[in-house]
Design a protein around this motif. Structure first.
Motif, PDB file in Angstrom:
ATOM      1  N   ALA A 137       2.203   9.443   1.976  1.00 32.06           N
ATOM      2  CA  ALA A 137       2.345   8.304   2.896  1.00 32.06           C
ATOM      3  C   ALA A 137       1.666   7.068   2.316  1.00 32.06           C
ATOM      4  N   ILE A 138       0.445   7.255   1.807  1.00 30.61           N
ATOM      5  CA  ILE A 138      -0.271   6.108   1.218  1.00 30.61           C
ATOM      6  C   ILE A 138       0.522   5.557   0.031  1.00 30.61           C
ATOM      7  N   LYS A 139       1.039   6.474  -0.782  1.00 29.10           N
ATOM      8  CA  LYS A 139       1.830   6.063  -1.952  1.00 29.10           C
ATOM      9  C   LYS A 139       3.051   5.244  -1.519  1.00 29.10           C
ATOM     10  N   SER A 140       3.701   5.691  -0.460  1.00 22.53           N
ATOM     11  CA  SER A 140       4.938   5.022  -0.013  1.00 22.53           C
ATOM     12  C   SER A 140       4.659   3.675   0.647  1.00 22.53           C
ATOM     13  N   LEU A 141       3.477   3.520   1.230  1.00 19.39           N
ATOM     14  CA  LEU A 141       3.216   2.311   2.032  1.00 19.39           C
ATOM     15  C   LEU A 141       2.387   1.250   1.294  1.00 19.39           C
ATOM     16  N   THR A 142       2.013   1.527   0.043  1.00 17.63           N
ATOM     17  CA  THR A 142       1.166   0.573  -0.692  1.00 17.63           C
ATOM     18  C   THR A 142       1.687   0.359  -2.114  1.00 17.63           C
ATOM     19  N   LYS A 143       1.077  -0.607  -2.784  1.00 17.37           N
ATOM     20  CA  LYS A 143       1.284  -0.798  -4.237  1.00 17.37           C
ATOM     21  C   LYS A 143      -0.082  -0.629  -4.904  1.00 17.37           C
ATOM     22  N   PRO A 144      -0.103  -0.228  -6.190  1.00 16.13           N
ATOM     23  CA  PRO A 144      -1.396  -0.172  -6.882  1.00 16.13           C
ATOM     24  C   PRO A 144      -2.096  -1.529  -6.790  1.00 16.13           C
ATOM     25  N   GLY A 145      -3.404  -1.480  -6.538  1.00 11.86           N
ATOM     26  CA  GLY A 145      -4.170  -2.727  -6.410  1.00 11.86           C
ATOM     27  C   GLY A 145      -4.356  -3.172  -4.970  1.00 11.86           C
ATOM     28  N   ASP A 146      -3.641  -2.541  -4.042  1.00 11.84           N
ATOM     29  CA  ASP A 146      -3.825  -2.887  -2.624  1.00 11.84           C
ATOM     30  C   ASP A 146      -5.139  -2.301  -2.115  1.00 11.84           C
ATOM     31  N   GLU A 147      -5.566  -2.805  -0.946  1.00 11.12           N
ATOM     32  CA  GLU A 147      -6.756  -2.233  -0.299  1.00 11.12           C
ATOM     33  C   GLU A 147      -6.355  -1.565   1.020  1.00 11.12           C
ATOM     34  N   VAL A 148      -6.979  -0.419   1.272  1.00 14.47           N
ATOM     35  CA  VAL A 148      -6.706   0.366   2.480  1.00 14.47           C
ATOM     36  C   VAL A 148      -7.991   0.452   3.299  1.00 14.47           C
ATOM     37  N   ILE A 149      -7.912   0.086   4.564  1.00 17.28           N
ATOM     38  CA  ILE A 149      -9.075   0.208   5.456  1.00 17.28           C
ATOM     39  C   ILE A 149      -9.012   1.556   6.173  1.00 17.28           C
ATOM     40  N   ILE A 174     -11.745  -3.986  12.333  1.00 16.83           N
ATOM     41  CA  ILE A 174     -10.705  -4.009  11.296  1.00 16.83           C
ATOM     42  C   ILE A 174     -10.320  -5.454  10.978  1.00 16.83           C
ATOM     43  N   LEU A 175     -10.138  -6.238  12.036  1.00 11.81           N
ATOM     44  CA  LEU A 175      -9.781  -7.658  11.828  1.00 11.81           C
ATOM     45  C   LEU A 175     -10.816  -8.349  10.937  1.00 11.81           C
ATOM     46  N   ASP A 176     -12.091  -8.035  11.178  1.00 14.41           N
ATOM     47  CA  ASP A 176     -13.174  -8.661  10.412  1.00 14.41           C
ATOM     48  C   ASP A 176     -13.121  -8.312   8.929  1.00 14.41           C
ATOM     49  N   HIS A 177     -12.383  -7.255   8.574  1.00 11.95           N
ATOM     50  CA  HIS A 177     -12.369  -6.815   7.178  1.00 11.95           C
ATOM     51  C   HIS A 177     -11.024  -7.005   6.485  1.00 11.95           C
ATOM     52  N   ILE A 178     -10.091  -7.641   7.146  1.00 15.08           N
ATOM     53  CA  ILE A 178      -8.818  -7.924   6.476  1.00 15.08           C
ATOM     54  C   ILE A 178      -9.072  -9.020   5.448  1.00 15.08           C
ATOM     55  N   ARG A 179      -8.629  -8.788   4.246  1.00 12.79           N
ATOM     56  CA  ARG A 179      -8.893  -9.743   3.163  1.00 12.79           C
ATOM     57  C   ARG A 179      -8.103 -11.038   3.366  1.00 12.79           C
ATOM     58  N   PRO A 219      -5.155  -7.371  -1.716  1.00 14.79           N
ATOM     59  CA  PRO A 219      -4.580  -7.544  -0.379  1.00 14.79           C
ATOM     60  C   PRO A 219      -4.740  -6.295   0.480  1.00 14.79           C
ATOM     61  N   THR A 220      -5.130  -6.500   1.753  1.00 14.50           N
ATOM     62  CA  THR A 220      -5.200  -5.374   2.698  1.00 14.50           C
ATOM     63  C   THR A 220      -3.782  -5.100   3.178  1.00 14.50           C
ATOM     64  N   THR A 221      -3.256  -3.909   2.867  1.00 11.82           N
ATOM     65  CA  THR A 221      -1.859  -3.637   3.273  1.00 11.82           C
ATOM     66  C   THR A 221      -1.722  -2.415   4.175  1.00 11.82           C
ATOM     67  N   LEU A 222      -2.792  -1.622   4.282  1.00 11.83           N
ATOM     68  CA  LEU A 222      -2.662  -0.379   5.058  1.00 11.83           C
ATOM     69  C   LEU A 222      -3.968  -0.032   5.759  1.00 11.83           C
ATOM     70  N   ILE A 223      -3.814   0.526   6.963  1.00 10.82           N
ATOM     71  CA  ILE A 223      -4.953   1.085   7.696  1.00 10.82           C
ATOM     72  C   ILE A 223      -4.637   2.558   7.932  1.00 10.82           C
ATOM     73  N   CYS A 224      -5.624   3.414   7.743  1.00 12.47           N
ATOM     74  CA  CYS A 224      -5.421   4.838   8.051  1.00 12.47           C
ATOM     75  C   CYS A 224      -6.391   5.239   9.168  1.00 12.47           C
ATOM     76  N   LEU A 225      -5.859   5.798  10.231  1.00 13.19           N
ATOM     77  CA  LEU A 225      -6.699   6.318  11.321  1.00 13.19           C
ATOM     78  C   LEU A 225      -6.560   7.843  11.353  1.00 13.19           C
ATOM     79  N   GLU A 226      -7.511   8.500  12.007  1.00 11.63           N
ATOM     80  CA  GLU A 226      -7.495   9.977  12.073  1.00 11.63           C
ATOM     81  C   GLU A 226      -7.652  10.408  13.529  1.00 11.63           C
TER      82      GLU A 226
END
Ligand SMILES: Cc1ncc(COP(=O)(O)O)c(C=O)c1O
Length: 350
Positions: free
Chosen positions: A69-81, A119-124, A132-139
């Motif tokens: 899922a992370i692979k499909s939703l991001t590009k290398p160099g992106d940031e994930v919160i 999360i908003l406070d940490h979006i680049r 670039p912040t492109t993905l958030i993962c919650l559990e």
């Protein structure tokens, strides 16, 4: 293991029942890389429908589900919160960086929960110096926080707050089944706020193997390719998918028993002097016990428990985790509590 243990190490330790094995034996199969395994298709359709998603894809593990899922939703160099105690950050062997080339930005949550504001406070910002912040993962439920449930209202706020930035959200829903049974909030009501949702069949539901990742048809098309790249293309895997179907049909609603057993265990443990349990965090099938005040070490305690027939796992320097599941009943819980009482009543006795 020949000795009969009360095995509370994880909800992954369950063994397939006779009826599940029968379903496995009778499964119709085909080559799933050619997309012609009817049992896999049935499982994928079933999970997509339960989660209210267009499509779903069967994968060997929860780890692979998260990583494709992370692979499909991001590009290398992106940031994930994500949350600093999350499974993806702690227990997936660095796969987001190694396999997906992304940078993780772990934030400290409360009982595993990040707020929309945090999360908003940490979006680049838009700036050539930063990823670039492109993905958030919650559990949900959150394993390390002790099986805690993500409040639906906070999920909605996170979705609302991050959508204007075009940020995607993935849900590690390995134990989303437990959240649904505990709250009565349907799976699809949780899932609709996410671009991708993974669920595990091999945890509380008791299947021997397997997870499912779900999302839009386009997402699944890309994810099928990523699954192949990660070595997760499987052949006559309907024999395993059949166990997953059986697990959903027969073991989903009974999770309530695991939750009740976990509460009974937590309550009993909290009454043992110098042993503490954050009862508020016991919301599903996980119980984390802090033994710091007892003066006993975690390894020593686990060994004493094992000698008396109870298995649990270390959870940090002073904590022990117990998980209830379909292979332990209420009597096992009472027996386990007796063992805990003996171990802590007389720490130095054999
Ligand atoms: C929350 C969560 N996500 C993902 C996983 C990974 O699942 P698997 O062990 O099937 O890779 C686990 C496993 O315990 C988990 O607890």
């Amino acid at each position: 293991m020949n000795q009969k243990f009360i095995d509370l190490r994880s909800d992954t330790v369950t063994k397939p029942s006779k009826a599940m094995r029968q379903a496995i034996a009778e499964a119709e199969v085909g080559d799933d890389v050619f997309e012609d395994d009817p049992t896999v298709k049935k499982l994928e359709e079933m999970v997509a429908e339960l989660l209210g998603k267009e499509k779903a894809l069967f994968v060997p593990s929860g780890t692979m589900a998260n990583e494709v899922a992370i692979k499909s939703l991001t590009k290398p160099g992106d940031e994930v919160i994500l949350e600093e105690d999350s499974h993806i950050y702690n227990y997936e062997v660095g796969a987001p960086s190694v396999l997906c080339g992304v940078q993780l930005n772990p934030l400290k949550g409360k009982r595993g929960v990040l707020t929309a504001q945090q999360i908003l406070d940490h979006i680049r910002p838009e700036d050539i110096h930063v990823p670039p912040t492109t993905l958030i993962c919650l559990e949900n439920t959150h394993n390390r926080a002790g099986g805690t449930i993500y409040p639906l209202e906070e999920i909605k706020k996170i979705r609302g707050a991050t959508k204007p930035f075009g940020i995607k959200i993935h849900l590690d829903g390995a134990r989303l089944w437990n959240a649904t049974i505990a709250t009565g909030i349907p799976l699809d009501e949780y899932a609709r706020h996410f671009d991708s949702v993974s669920v595990c069949l091999s945890k509380g539901l008791g299947a021997p193997i397997g997870s499912v990742i779900s999302g839009t048809s386009d997402f699944i098309q890309i994810t099928r390719r990523n699954r192949k790249m990660f070595g997760g293309g499987m052949r006559q895997v309907g024999i395993i998918a059949a166990a997953g179907i059986y697990a959903i049909e027969n073991n989903f609603n009974r999770l309530i028993e695991d939750h009740r057993n976990a509460k009974a265990l937590a309550l009993g443990l909290s009454k043992i002097p110098k042993v503490s349990v954050d009862l508020e965090s016991v919301q599903t099938n996980i119980v984390v016990t802090d033994i710091k005040e007892s003066g006993m070490g975690v390894a020593e305690t686990l060994e004493k428990l094992r000698e008396k027939g109870v298995l649990a796992v270390p959870f940090g320097k002073t904590k022990i985790r117990c998980v209830t599941h379909l292979d332990v009943n209420r009597d096992d819980i009472y027996m386990a509590l007796e063992v805990f009482q003996q171990v802590f009543a007389n720490p130095s006795a054999d």
